[in-house]
Design an enzyme around this catalytic site. Structure first.
Site, PDB file in Angstrom:
ATOM      1  N   ASP A  20     138.030 134.179  36.271  1.00  0.00           N
ATOM      2  CA  ASP A  20     138.324 135.247  35.319  1.00  0.00           C
ATOM      3  C   ASP A  20     137.028 135.983  34.973  1.00  0.00           C
ATOM      4  O   ASP A  20     135.977 135.367  34.795  1.00  0.00           O
ATOM      5  CB  ASP A  20     138.962 134.657  34.050  1.00  0.00           C
ATOM      6  CG  ASP A  20     139.641 135.717  33.203  1.00  0.00           C
ATOM      7  OD1 ASP A  20     140.873 135.695  33.090  1.00  0.00           O
ATOM      8  OD2 ASP A  20     138.922 136.579  32.637  1.00  0.00           O
ATOM      9  N   ILE A  21     137.117 137.296  34.868  1.00  0.00           N
ATOM     10  CA  ILE A  21     135.930 138.116  34.590  1.00  0.00           C
ATOM     11  C   ILE A  21     135.423 137.914  33.156  1.00  0.00           C
ATOM     12  O   ILE A  21     134.253 138.169  32.861  1.00  0.00           O
ATOM     13  CB  ILE A  21     136.256 139.608  34.856  1.00  0.00           C
ATOM     14  CG1 ILE A  21     134.991 140.396  35.146  1.00  0.00           C
ATOM     15  CG2 ILE A  21     137.049 140.224  33.722  1.00  0.00           C
ATOM     16  CD1 ILE A  21     135.252 141.789  35.696  1.00  0.00           C
ATOM     17  N   ASN A  61     150.854 134.086  30.249  1.00  0.00           N
ATOM     18  CA  ASN A  61     151.269 135.049  29.236  1.00  0.00           C
ATOM     19  C   ASN A  61     152.324 135.953  29.869  1.00  0.00           C
ATOM     20  O   ASN A  61     152.092 136.533  30.932  1.00  0.00           O
ATOM     21  CB  ASN A  61     150.065 135.884  28.776  1.00  0.00           C
ATOM     22  CG  ASN A  61     149.006 135.030  28.089  1.00  0.00           C
ATOM     23  OD1 ASN A  61     149.327 134.101  27.352  1.00  0.00           O
ATOM     24  ND2 ASN A  61     147.740 135.324  28.332  1.00  0.00           N
ATOM     25  N   GLY A 105     150.443 138.401  25.028  1.00  0.00           N
ATOM     26  CA  GLY A 105     149.035 138.495  25.437  1.00  0.00           C
ATOM     27  C   GLY A 105     148.824 138.923  26.869  1.00  0.00           C
ATOM     28  O   GLY A 105     147.681 138.953  27.333  1.00  0.00           O
ATOM     29  N   GLN A 106     149.910 139.250  27.588  1.00  0.00           N
ATOM     30  CA  GLN A 106     149.717 139.671  28.981  1.00  0.00           C
ATOM     31  C   GLN A 106     149.099 141.071  29.018  1.00  0.00           C
ATOM     32  O   GLN A 106     149.568 141.994  28.347  1.00  0.00           O
ATOM     33  CB  GLN A 106     151.055 139.666  29.742  1.00  0.00           C
ATOM     34  CG  GLN A 106     150.878 139.939  31.234  1.00  0.00           C
ATOM     35  CD  GLN A 106     152.168 139.782  32.044  1.00  0.00           C
ATOM     36  OE1 GLN A 106     153.251 139.602  31.482  1.00  0.00           O
ATOM     37  NE2 GLN A 106     152.052 139.864  33.362  1.00  0.00           N
ATOM     38  N   HIS A 148     150.195 135.655  36.965  1.00  0.00           N
ATOM     39  CA  HIS A 148     149.026 134.791  37.178  1.00  0.00           C
ATOM     40  C   HIS A 148     149.077 133.627  36.212  1.00  0.00           C
ATOM     41  O   HIS A 148     149.625 133.742  35.114  1.00  0.00           O
ATOM     42  CB  HIS A 148     147.721 135.583  36.983  1.00  0.00           C
ATOM     43  CG  HIS A 148     147.652 136.330  35.693  1.00  0.00           C
ATOM     44  ND1 HIS A 148     148.312 137.518  35.479  1.00  0.00           N
ATOM     45  CD2 HIS A 148     147.030 136.034  34.521  1.00  0.00           C
ATOM     46  CE1 HIS A 148     148.080 137.938  34.249  1.00  0.00           C
ATOM     47  NE2 HIS A 148     147.319 137.052  33.644  1.00  0.00           N
ATOM     48  N   HIS A 154     146.609 131.136  34.154  1.00  0.00           N
ATOM     49  CA  HIS A 154     145.242 130.834  33.715  1.00  0.00           C
ATOM     50  C   HIS A 154     145.010 129.332  33.848  1.00  0.00           C
ATOM     51  O   HIS A 154     145.885 128.534  33.493  1.00  0.00           O
ATOM     52  CB  HIS A 154     145.051 131.190  32.236  1.00  0.00           C
ATOM     53  CG  HIS A 154     145.170 132.644  31.915  1.00  0.00           C
ATOM     54  ND1 HIS A 154     144.069 133.444  31.736  1.00  0.00           N
ATOM     55  CD2 HIS A 154     146.251 133.437  31.707  1.00  0.00           C
ATOM     56  CE1 HIS A 154     144.466 134.683  31.439  1.00  0.00           C
ATOM     57  NE2 HIS A 154     145.789 134.699  31.412  1.00  0.00           N
TER      58      HIS A 154
END
Ligand code: 5GP
Length: 113
Positions: free
Chosen positions: A31-32, A86, A92-93, A99, A101
């Site tokens: 994740d960035i 999410n 929270g998406q 995907h 997490h």
């Protein structure tokens, strides 16, 4: 033509990412904006918006991601981790390409915020 998701652009090597694992049907990237020392995203290559958009014939999509995550975490020797999906902006998406997490290497509180 439909605009590609940011994750499809990563899969197609149009934008960079740290790729942890890849096979024919999924990719695991860092994740960035990590929320834990380990924060991966496991993403199906097929662009499905979210859990709500899975169809009755899509069982294999999540199974495949789960096994890929399990294999990667086993390989890294990480036993404790949290998986989060999410679904929808209220939940929270922010990226509308399904995907999972994967969060690890810190103590994670419960309930989540
Ligand atoms: P969501 O909020 O949809 O559940 O999760 C989307 C995740 O994608 C966020 O944790 C966010 O940091 C991550 N993300 C957004 N854009 C990029 C990007 O360009 N590269 C990577 N590696 N992660 C991204």
């Amino acid at each position: 033509m439909k605009e590609k998701s940011i994750f499809s652009q990563i899969i197609d090597r149009e934008i960079p990412a740290n790729i942890i694992f890849e096979d024919d049907t999924c990719i695991i990237i860092e994740d960035i904006s990590p929320q834990a020392p380990i924060h991966y995203l496991a993403i199906p290559k097929r662009e499905i918006k979210g859990i709500s958009d899975l169809s009755d014939t899509d069982h294999g999509v999540i199974d495949h991601l789960m096994i890929a995550i399990k294999n990667e975490m086993s390989k890294e020797g990480i036993k404790d981790y949290r998986l989060v999906i999410n679904n929808g902006s209220e939940a929270g998406q922010t990226v509308f390409h399904l995907h999972i997490h994967v969060l690890a290497n810190r103590t994670l509180g419960w309930p989540p915020g």
